[in-house]
Design an enzyme around this catalytic site. Structure first.
Site: not given
Ligand code: CIR
Length: 253
Positions: A60, A65-66, A85, A131, A161, A248
């Protein structure tokens, strides 16, 4: 104005990443095309792009961005809430050292994903989600307030999110869907309201002179154009399959 963005090519392992959607398995070739188009769109917006290579061990990790919250003066390295992650932050911290001198960290038991943080000028909204937990949100709020920013914690009801359902443009204008349309915390903003069926397009990004939006959401596009924004539309099907939106895929600063 943004000067820089960081993006990361998705690896082949992307198809094994986390998702709650039932949209099927991503097509890797199509994914790469969509990602390249995203990078080209950012370049058109006039930013300098730091493009990281794929990491197969982190399916991922294209959703950069995360991993961090960025302000003009400091970076906050997050503590992503999904175990698979969490170690993505190591590479990102090393890259950010090339841009920032001042760092803060979210630490356990706090968890926080950048997707849960919406910056509205000097005010950050921090979603509590699957999360991001209360402790992670509390830590970020404390960091921000120590730096003269404002922080508001927003427990989420439906969205994955925070930024899945809301974006900030500028001039007090927000794009909002679902639970954020009539949400008390966002009542002071002008809103472009997105219908339930177009909900995915609430995640769009203003990068200098353009708003980058997902293709196929005519109503949202029309509202943005009528509000004076130039738009760039991008295919996003393969990101959507893994719960990803346009915000993201980059860190913008
Ligand atoms: C996840 O589940 O972490 C990734 N498949 C998607 C993350 C999306 N990120 C975001 O909205 N900032």
């Amino acid at each position: 104005m943004y000067k820089n963005v960081i993006v990361k090519t998705p690896g082949k392992s992307y198809v094994n990443g986390l998702t709650t959607s039932d949209l099927g398995t991503p097509d890797y070739e199509k994914l790469l095309e969509q990602h390249e188009a995203y990078v080209e769109a950012l370049k058109k917006c006039g930013v300098s792009v730091t493009h990281l290579p794929a990491s197969e061990e982190f399916p991922d990790s294209t959703f950069v961005e995360d991993t961090a919250i960025l302000t003009p003066d400091f970076a906050v390295v997050t503590n992503p809430g999904a175990d698979s992650r969490n170690s993505e932050i190591k590479e990102m911290e090393a890259i950010l050292k090339g841009f920032y001198k001042k760092f803060y960290y979210i630490s356990a038991p706090g968890t926080l994903d950048g997707g849960d943080v919406l910056k509205v000028e000097n005010h950050f909204y921090i979603g509590i989600s699957e999360r991001t937990n209360e402790e992670g949100a509390r830590q970020l709020k404390e960091i921000l307030e120590s730096e003269d920013y404002k922080g508001t914690v927003v427990p989420l009801k439906e969205f994955f999110h925070l930024k899945t359902g809301i974006s900030y443009l500028d001039n007090n204008l927000i794009v909002a869907a679902g639970e954020f349309i009539n949400h008390q915390d966002f009542s002071q903003y002008e809103k472009i309201v997105v219908s339930n069926e177009d909900e995915y397009s609430a995640n769009c990004i203003l990068v200098n002179d353009y708003v980058i939006i997902p293709k196929g959401y005519e109503e949202t596009k029309r509202h943005l154009n009528e509000s004076g924004y130039k738009t760039i539309e991008l295919e996003t099907s393969e990101f959507q399959k893994q719960d990803g939106g346009l915000s993201c895929l980059s860190l913008r600063f």
